[in-house]
Design a protein around this motif. Structure first.
Motif, PDB file in Angstrom:
ATOM      1  N   ASP A  35     -16.542  11.038   6.265  1.00 28.92           N
ATOM      2  CA  ASP A  35     -17.341  12.217   6.616  1.00 28.92           C
ATOM      3  C   ASP A  35     -18.787  12.074   6.151  1.00 28.92           C
ATOM      4  O   ASP A  35     -19.708  12.534   6.820  1.00 28.92           O
ATOM      5  CB  ASP A  35     -16.744  13.489   6.015  1.00 28.92           C
ATOM      6  N   ARG A  36     -18.992  11.428   5.011  1.00 27.97           N
ATOM      7  CA  ARG A  36     -20.359  11.229   4.505  1.00 27.97           C
ATOM      8  C   ARG A  36     -21.180  10.378   5.455  1.00 27.97           C
ATOM      9  O   ARG A  36     -22.386  10.560   5.570  1.00 27.97           O
ATOM     10  CB  ARG A  36     -20.339  10.574   3.128  1.00 27.97           C
ATOM     11  N   CYS A  37     -20.536   9.433   6.120  1.00 30.27           N
ATOM     12  CA  CYS A  37     -21.249   8.554   7.053  1.00 30.27           C
ATOM     13  C   CYS A  37     -21.900   9.354   8.180  1.00 30.27           C
ATOM     14  O   CYS A  37     -22.922   8.943   8.721  1.00 30.27           O
ATOM     15  CB  CYS A  37     -20.312   7.503   7.632  1.00 30.27           C
ATOM     16  N   GLY A  38     -21.312  10.476   8.511  1.00 31.35           N
ATOM     17  CA  GLY A  38     -21.882  11.332   9.550  1.00 31.35           C
ATOM     18  C   GLY A  38     -23.223  11.934   9.164  1.00 31.35           C
ATOM     19  O   GLY A  38     -23.931  12.470  10.007  1.00 31.35           O
ATOM     20  N   PHE A  39     -23.590  11.825   7.882  1.00 35.24           N
ATOM     21  CA  PHE A  39     -24.855  12.370   7.385  1.00 35.24           C
ATOM     22  C   PHE A  39     -25.726  11.297   6.735  1.00 35.24           C
ATOM     23  O   PHE A  39     -26.677  11.617   6.032  1.00 35.24           O
ATOM     24  CB  PHE A  39     -24.588  13.482   6.368  1.00 35.24           C
ATOM     25  N   CYS A  40     -25.406  10.024   6.954  1.00 38.67           N
ATOM     26  CA  CYS A  40     -26.112   8.930   6.292  1.00 38.67           C
ATOM     27  C   CYS A  40     -27.073   8.225   7.250  1.00 38.67           C
ATOM     28  O   CYS A  40     -26.706   7.894   8.377  1.00 38.67           O
ATOM     29  CB  CYS A  40     -25.112   7.916   5.738  1.00 38.67           C
ATOM     30  N   VAL A  41     -28.294   7.977   6.797  1.00 36.01           N
ATOM     31  CA  VAL A  41     -29.297   7.313   7.630  1.00 36.01           C
ATOM     32  C   VAL A  41     -28.890   5.899   8.019  1.00 36.01           C
ATOM     33  O   VAL A  41     -29.363   5.379   9.028  1.00 36.01           O
ATOM     34  CB  VAL A  41     -30.682   7.265   6.945  1.00 36.01           C
ATOM     35  N   MET A  50     -15.056  12.888  13.099  1.00 37.14           N
ATOM     36  CA  MET A  50     -15.094  11.837  12.088  1.00 37.14           C
ATOM     37  C   MET A  50     -13.689  11.461  11.607  1.00 37.14           C
ATOM     38  O   MET A  50     -13.479  10.358  11.119  1.00 37.14           O
ATOM     39  CB  MET A  50     -15.985  12.236  10.921  1.00 37.14           C
ATOM     40  N   ALA A  51     -12.710  12.342  11.783  1.00 38.85           N
ATOM     41  CA  ALA A  51     -11.333  12.024  11.398  1.00 38.85           C
ATOM     42  C   ALA A  51     -10.737  10.947  12.301  1.00 38.85           C
ATOM     43  O   ALA A  51      -9.765  10.293  11.933  1.00 38.85           O
ATOM     44  CB  ALA A  51     -10.474  13.279  11.429  1.00 38.85           C
ATOM     45  N   GLY A  89     -11.801   2.315  19.882  1.00 41.90           N
ATOM     46  CA  GLY A  89     -12.320   0.997  20.240  1.00 41.90           C
ATOM     47  C   GLY A  89     -13.714   1.003  20.843  1.00 41.90           C
ATOM     48  O   GLY A  89     -14.272  -0.050  21.127  1.00 41.90           O
ATOM     49  N   ARG A  90     -14.296   2.182  21.033  1.00 42.99           N
ATOM     50  CA  ARG A  90     -15.637   2.304  21.629  1.00 42.99           C
ATOM     51  C   ARG A  90     -16.676   2.598  20.568  1.00 42.99           C
ATOM     52  O   ARG A  90     -16.450   3.437  19.696  1.00 42.99           O
ATOM     53  CB  ARG A  90     -15.661   3.432  22.660  1.00 42.99           C
ATOM     54  N   GLU A  91     -17.819   1.933  20.648  1.00 44.99           N
ATOM     55  CA  GLU A  91     -18.927   2.205  19.747  1.00 44.99           C
ATOM     56  C   GLU A  91     -19.741   3.371  20.294  1.00 44.99           C
ATOM     57  O   GLU A  91     -20.159   3.348  21.453  1.00 44.99           O
ATOM     58  CB  GLU A  91     -19.820   0.980  19.598  1.00 44.99           C
ATOM     59  N   LEU A  92     -19.925   4.375  19.452  1.00 46.53           N
ATOM     60  CA  LEU A  92     -20.681   5.576  19.825  1.00 46.53           C
ATOM     61  C   LEU A  92     -21.812   5.777  18.824  1.00 46.53           C
ATOM     62  O   LEU A  92     -21.682   5.388  17.659  1.00 46.53           O
ATOM     63  CB  LEU A  92     -19.761   6.802  19.784  1.00 46.53           C
ATOM     64  N   PRO A  93     -22.903   6.403  19.234  1.00 48.64           N
ATOM     65  CA  PRO A  93     -23.966   6.701  18.267  1.00 48.64           C
ATOM     66  C   PRO A  93     -23.424   7.564  17.126  1.00 48.64           C
ATOM     67  O   PRO A  93     -22.639   8.479  17.350  1.00 48.64           O
ATOM     68  CB  PRO A  93     -25.000   7.473  19.081  1.00 48.64           C
ATOM     69  N   SER A  94     -23.834   7.255  15.935  1.00 46.36           N
ATOM     70  CA  SER A  94     -23.413   8.027  14.766  1.00 46.36           C
ATOM     71  C   SER A  94     -23.978   9.442  14.832  1.00 46.36           C
ATOM     72  O   SER A  94     -25.097   9.649  15.305  1.00 46.36           O
ATOM     73  CB  SER A  94     -23.937   7.345  13.510  1.00 46.36           C
TER      74      SER A  94
END
Length: 88
Positions: free
Chosen positions: A27-33, A64-65, A42-47
């Motif tokens: 969850d912290r990654c959702g707020f990290c620069v 984020m879960a 399996g898909r890459e999405l913008p954070s």
């Protein structure tokens, strides 16, 4: 992902190994620069952190879960740095 300095951090038990000494909740990654992309199904999405930037508002919400991995561009090993320090 082949960008120089990027690391693909797997999510294990809801946590990622942010630095060699620190595992944090995904969850912290959702707020990290440093969180550039998240992997869902399996898909890459913008954070979500990058979506807060006015130039990068290209994603609807990310659960984020459901994130399987985070592509982190923290080349200096700084660890978590809040996006709010940049957008405030």
């Amino acid at each position: 992902m082949s960008d120089h300095g990027s690391r693909r951090l797997p999510v294990v038990g809801g946590r990622v190994q942010c630095t060699p000494d620190t595992a944090v909740s995904v969850d912290r990654c959702g707020f990290c620069v440093h969180s550039a992309l998240v992997v869902v199904g399996g898909r890459e999405l913008p954070s979500p952190a990058r979506a807060y930037c006015s130039r990068c508002q290209v994603t609807s919400g990310v659960d984020m879960a459901k994130v399987e991995a985070v592509v982190c561009d923290d080349a200096r090993g700084e660890g978590f740095r809040s996006i709010t320090s940049i957008i405030s």
